[in-house]
Design a protein around this motif. Structure first.
Motif, PDB file in Angstrom:
ATOM      1  N   THR A  39       0.857  -1.244   0.058  1.00 25.38           N
ATOM      2  CA  THR A  39       0.057   0.069   0.075  1.00 25.38           C
ATOM      3  C   THR A  39       0.817   1.201   0.196  1.00 25.38           C
ATOM      4  O   THR A  39       0.493   2.499  -0.672  1.00 25.38           O
ATOM      5  CB  THR A  39      -0.982  -0.088   1.250  1.00 25.38           C
ATOM      6  N   ARG A  76      -7.077  -6.802  -2.224  1.00 26.14           N
ATOM      7  CA  ARG A  76      -8.456  -6.045  -2.122  1.00 26.14           C
ATOM      8  C   ARG A  76      -8.295  -4.709  -1.818  1.00 26.14           C
ATOM      9  O   ARG A  76      -9.168  -3.874  -2.191  1.00 26.14           O
ATOM     10  CB  ARG A  76      -9.083  -6.804  -0.981  1.00 26.14           C
ATOM     11  N   ARG A  77      -7.351  -4.290  -0.921  1.00 29.70           N
ATOM     12  CA  ARG A  77      -7.058  -2.924  -0.770  1.00 29.70           C
ATOM     13  C   ARG A  77      -6.824  -2.060  -2.090  1.00 29.70           C
ATOM     14  O   ARG A  77      -7.396  -0.870  -2.147  1.00 29.70           O
ATOM     15  CB  ARG A  77      -5.972  -2.502   0.232  1.00 29.70           C
ATOM     16  N   ARG A  79      -7.641  -2.715  -4.907  1.00 28.34           N
ATOM     17  CA  ARG A  79      -8.812  -2.766  -5.734  1.00 28.34           C
ATOM     18  C   ARG A  79     -10.023  -1.738  -5.333  1.00 28.34           C
ATOM     19  O   ARG A  79     -10.484  -1.064  -6.056  1.00 28.34           O
ATOM     20  CB  ARG A  79      -9.589  -4.068  -6.082  1.00 28.34           C
ATOM     21  N   LYS A  80     -10.069  -1.769  -3.673  1.00 22.14           N
ATOM     22  CA  LYS A  80     -10.983  -0.833  -3.047  1.00 22.14           C
ATOM     23  C   LYS A  80     -10.397   0.634  -3.485  1.00 22.14           C
ATOM     24  O   LYS A  80     -11.421   1.422  -3.606  1.00 22.14           O
ATOM     25  CB  LYS A  80     -10.756  -1.140  -1.783  1.00 22.14           C
ATOM     26  N   ALA A  81      -9.176   0.762  -3.686  1.00 22.03           N
ATOM     27  CA  ALA A  81      -8.697   2.280  -3.963  1.00 22.03           C
ATOM     28  C   ALA A  81      -8.777   2.418  -5.379  1.00 22.03           C
ATOM     29  O   ALA A  81      -8.198   3.555  -5.748  1.00 22.03           O
ATOM     30  CB  ALA A  81      -7.356   2.373  -3.594  1.00 22.03           C
ATOM     31  N   ARG A  82      -9.394   1.727  -6.167  1.00 23.04           N
ATOM     32  CA  ARG A  82      -9.782   2.070  -7.778  1.00 23.04           C
ATOM     33  C   ARG A  82      -8.435   1.692  -8.678  1.00 23.04           C
ATOM     34  O   ARG A  82      -8.456   2.376  -9.542  1.00 23.04           O
ATOM     35  CB  ARG A  82     -10.291   3.211  -7.746  1.00 23.04           C
ATOM     36  N   HIS A  83      -7.378   1.092  -8.067  1.00 17.53           N
ATOM     37  CA  HIS A  83      -6.322   0.610  -8.760  1.00 17.53           C
ATOM     38  C   HIS A  83      -6.688  -0.732  -9.665  1.00 17.53           C
ATOM     39  O   HIS A  83      -7.520  -1.266  -9.301  1.00 17.53           O
ATOM     40  CB  HIS A  83      -4.982   0.194  -7.942  1.00 17.53           C
TER      41      HIS A  83
END
Length: 88
Positions: A39, A76-77, A79-83
């Motif tokens: 991250t 998952r993090r 993807r959640k951050a729209r990467h």
């Protein structure tokens, strides 16, 4: 947003060959990055003016099962951050 490609596979599967090819294509490649730092890398490449939009992370078994299991929450993090996140 940045694009992340996770390169994984068993020993001898060609992770290093894939990493070299990605570097030749202009990707920023990191081998065996601790999952906790994924991250942080995303934060750095997501900053305005960053020269790296495509990041390949090479994930092997060298860190043991705990290392590999620690990567899934990071996927998952991201993807959640729209990467954009893909696994090879």
């Amino acid at each position: 947003m940045s694009e992340f490609l996770f390169v994984t596979g068993m020993s001898g599967a060609g992770r290093s060959t894939a990493a070299a090819a990605l570097e030749d294509l202009g990707w920023f490649v990191i081998d065996s990055l601790p999952p906790a730092l994924i991250t942080k890398v995303a934060e750095l490449v997501g900053r305005p003016g960053s020269e790296h939009e495509q990041v390949a992370l090479v994930i092997g078994r060298a860190g043991g099962d705990e290392y590999v299991e620690g990567v899934a929450p990071m996927l998952r993090r991201l993807r959640k951050a729209r990467h954009t996140v893909r696994v090879l």
